[in-house]
Design a protein around this motif. Sequence first.
Motif, PDB file in Angstrom:
ATOM      1  N   ILE A 128       0.832  -1.204   0.000  1.00 50.05           N
ATOM      2  CA  ILE A 128       0.000   0.000   0.000  1.00 50.05           C
ATOM      3  C   ILE A 128       0.863   1.249   0.000  1.00 50.05           C
ATOM      4  O   ILE A 128       1.855   1.348   0.739  1.00 50.05           O
ATOM      5  CB  ILE A 128      -0.949   0.018   1.222  1.00 50.05           C
ATOM      6  CG1 ILE A 128      -1.916  -1.168   1.137  1.00 50.05           C
ATOM      7  CG2 ILE A 128      -1.722   1.330   1.293  1.00 50.05           C
ATOM      8  CD1 ILE A 128      -2.899  -1.242   2.280  1.00 50.05           C
ATOM      9  N   LEU A 129       0.481   2.204  -0.830  1.00 49.56           N
ATOM     10  CA  LEU A 129       1.115   3.527  -0.853  1.00 49.56           C
ATOM     11  C   LEU A 129       0.177   4.508  -0.167  1.00 49.56           C
ATOM     12  O   LEU A 129      -1.002   4.610  -0.514  1.00 49.56           O
ATOM     13  CB  LEU A 129       1.371   3.975  -2.300  1.00 49.56           C
ATOM     14  CG  LEU A 129       1.755   5.447  -2.510  1.00 49.56           C
ATOM     15  CD1 LEU A 129       3.068   5.776  -1.812  1.00 49.56           C
ATOM     16  CD2 LEU A 129       1.838   5.776  -3.994  1.00 49.56           C
ATOM     17  N   ILE A 130       0.689   5.242   0.808  1.00 46.10           N
ATOM     18  CA  ILE A 130      -0.092   6.256   1.517  1.00 46.10           C
ATOM     19  C   ILE A 130       0.264   7.620   0.951  1.00 46.10           C
ATOM     20  O   ILE A 130       1.434   8.006   0.920  1.00 46.10           O
ATOM     21  CB  ILE A 130       0.203   6.236   3.036  1.00 46.10           C
ATOM     22  CG1 ILE A 130      -0.164   4.878   3.639  1.00 46.10           C
ATOM     23  CG2 ILE A 130      -0.549   7.353   3.743  1.00 46.10           C
ATOM     24  CD1 ILE A 130       0.274   4.716   5.082  1.00 46.10           C
ATOM     25  N   VAL A 131      -0.746   8.355   0.491  1.00 43.93           N
ATOM     26  CA  VAL A 131      -0.545   9.731   0.039  1.00 43.93           C
ATOM     27  C   VAL A 131      -1.298  10.623   1.011  1.00 43.93           C
ATOM     28  O   VAL A 131      -2.531  10.697   0.987  1.00 43.93           O
ATOM     29  CB  VAL A 131      -1.052   9.941  -1.408  1.00 43.93           C
ATOM     30  CG1 VAL A 131      -0.744  11.362  -1.862  1.00 43.93           C
ATOM     31  CG2 VAL A 131      -0.411   8.929  -2.347  1.00 43.93           C
ATOM     32  N   GLU A 132      -0.555  11.289   1.880  1.00 45.23           N
ATOM     33  CA  GLU A 132      -1.152  12.049   2.991  1.00 45.23           C
ATOM     34  C   GLU A 132      -0.208  13.178   3.392  1.00 45.23           C
ATOM     35  O   GLU A 132       0.989  12.941   3.568  1.00 45.23           O
ATOM     36  CB  GLU A 132      -1.394  11.093   4.174  1.00 45.23           C
ATOM     37  CG  GLU A 132      -1.756  11.741   5.487  1.00 45.23           C
ATOM     38  CD  GLU A 132      -3.062  12.508   5.420  1.00 45.23           C
ATOM     39  OE1 GLU A 132      -3.027  13.739   5.670  1.00 45.23           O
ATOM     40  OE2 GLU A 132      -4.094  11.882   5.105  1.00 45.23           O
ATOM     41  N   ALA A 174       1.941   8.532   9.608  1.00 42.11           N
ATOM     42  CA  ALA A 174       2.688   7.558  10.405  1.00 42.11           C
ATOM     43  C   ALA A 174       1.741   6.641  11.174  1.00 42.11           C
ATOM     44  O   ALA A 174       1.971   5.432  11.276  1.00 42.11           O
ATOM     45  CB  ALA A 174       3.625   8.280  11.371  1.00 42.11           C
ATOM     46  N   ASN A 175       0.659   7.235  11.678  1.00 44.06           N
ATOM     47  CA  ASN A 175      -0.333   6.449  12.425  1.00 44.06           C
ATOM     48  C   ASN A 175      -1.031   5.445  11.516  1.00 44.06           C
ATOM     49  O   ASN A 175      -1.214   4.276  11.876  1.00 44.06           O
ATOM     50  CB  ASN A 175      -1.359   7.402  13.042  1.00 44.06           C
ATOM     51  CG  ASN A 175      -2.316   6.679  13.980  1.00 44.06           C
ATOM     52  OD1 ASN A 175      -1.964   5.694  14.619  1.00 44.06           O
ATOM     53  ND2 ASN A 175      -3.550   7.164  14.053  1.00 44.06           N
ATOM     54  N   ILE A 176      -1.403   5.890  10.315  1.00 40.07           N
ATOM     55  CA  ILE A 176      -2.046   5.000   9.354  1.00 40.07           C
ATOM     56  C   ILE A 176      -1.110   3.860   8.969  1.00 40.07           C
ATOM     57  O   ILE A 176      -1.521   2.706   8.838  1.00 40.07           O
ATOM     58  CB  ILE A 176      -2.475   5.786   8.097  1.00 40.07           C
ATOM     59  CG1 ILE A 176      -3.602   6.766   8.439  1.00 40.07           C
ATOM     60  CG2 ILE A 176      -2.928   4.838   6.989  1.00 40.07           C
ATOM     61  CD1 ILE A 176      -3.962   7.697   7.300  1.00 40.07           C
ATOM     62  N   SER A 177       0.165   4.190   8.795  1.00 38.69           N
ATOM     63  CA  SER A 177       1.163   3.186   8.432  1.00 38.69           C
ATOM     64  C   SER A 177       1.257   2.098   9.505  1.00 38.69           C
ATOM     65  O   SER A 177       1.318   0.905   9.181  1.00 38.69           O
ATOM     66  CB  SER A 177       2.528   3.854   8.240  1.00 38.69           C
ATOM     67  OG  SER A 177       3.511   2.904   7.890  1.00 38.69           O
ATOM     68  N   GLU A 178       1.251   2.498  10.765  1.00 40.03           N
ATOM     69  CA  GLU A 178       1.311   1.536  11.868  1.00 40.03           C
ATOM     70  C   GLU A 178       0.073   0.642  11.894  1.00 40.03           C
ATOM     71  O   GLU A 178       0.167  -0.575  12.115  1.00 40.03           O
ATOM     72  CB  GLU A 178       1.448   2.277  13.201  1.00 40.03           C
ATOM     73  CG  GLU A 178       2.784   2.973  13.397  1.00 40.03           C
ATOM     74  CD  GLU A 178       2.863   3.702  14.728  1.00 40.03           C
ATOM     75  OE1 GLU A 178       1.902   3.579  15.526  1.00 40.03           O
ATOM     76  OE2 GLU A 178       3.866   4.387  14.967  1.00 40.03           O
ATOM     77  N   VAL A 191      -3.638   2.370  -3.404  1.00 35.54           N
ATOM     78  CA  VAL A 191      -3.224   3.706  -2.966  1.00 35.54           C
ATOM     79  C   VAL A 191      -4.283   4.264  -2.038  1.00 35.54           C
ATOM     80  O   VAL A 191      -5.469   4.331  -2.396  1.00 35.54           O
ATOM     81  CB  VAL A 191      -3.029   4.671  -4.154  1.00 35.54           C
ATOM     82  CG1 VAL A 191      -2.613   6.050  -3.645  1.00 35.54           C
ATOM     83  CG2 VAL A 191      -1.993   4.129  -5.134  1.00 35.54           C
ATOM     84  N   LEU A 192      -3.871   4.642  -0.831  1.00 40.33           N
ATOM     85  CA  LEU A 192      -4.757   5.343   0.103  1.00 40.33           C
ATOM     86  C   LEU A 192      -4.487   6.826  -0.093  1.00 40.33           C
ATOM     87  O   LEU A 192      -3.430   7.323   0.280  1.00 40.33           O
ATOM     88  CB  LEU A 192      -4.476   4.914   1.541  1.00 40.33           C
ATOM     89  CG  LEU A 192      -5.412   5.495   2.613  1.00 40.33           C
ATOM     90  CD1 LEU A 192      -6.847   5.042   2.387  1.00 40.33           C
ATOM     91  CD2 LEU A 192      -4.938   5.088   4.009  1.00 40.33           C
TER      92      LEU A 192
END
Length: 236
Positions: A4-8, A15-19, A50-51
């Motif tokens: 998953i790639l986080i675009v934020e 960082a919280n979403i990643s955890e 992608v989020l």
Amino acid sequence: MKNILIVEDEEDLAANISEILASLDYKVVGIADNALDALKTLEKAPVDLVLMDIMIKGDIDGIDLAYKIRETYDIPIVFSTAYSGTEYLERISSEIHEGYILKPFSVDALKTAVFFGLKRHDEKKGSNTSQSLGSLKVMDKGYLVPVPFSEILYLKADGLYTKVFTKIKSYLIRDILKSFEEKLPPSIFFRVHKSYLINVSHVTSFNAKKINLGDASIPVRRGLYKELIEKLHVEK
């Protein structure tokens, strides 16, 4: 394990979403706060979803970035946003996302959005009726943005330029209308006037003198009424 790639653009939230995603057995392959870094990550690493935050740093927002990603990559996109206004929701075409969640969201909401985002995309890939409608590439604020044909209402000649109108915004492109008429699919677009090329799927009503596409009213070339009826498959 899905990547998953986080675009934020909120560092702490990213960082919280990643955890959270790691605890759900997903692998976060990158975190980006702007379009350029997101695209670089996609070039370097395989991504399964992608989020996407809608309001990110830079001149291109998350929605336009989603269009650009979909032009090159066949991966699902789930939007996350703190904005629930219709001006944003109307821009989120069902063709460019597999879901969205409103901030602040719970762990369960994130888990559900990602799970169904991946599931819906797999279902689309397995469907024989799925097809790409294509897009028109336009320059906007220094970026090449693919605008899906389905989002275009009409095009209007303006001298050596052409204005491309969608439901949300318009683009001014240095090219004549005839050039667009030659490159856009004739099954979708129809020249109803010397200065106008319309997307027939957005027609709401018409007569011999004008045609309406939502709030826009377009003049009809004289003698075109019969051909227009045939094009729109309207019974007399």
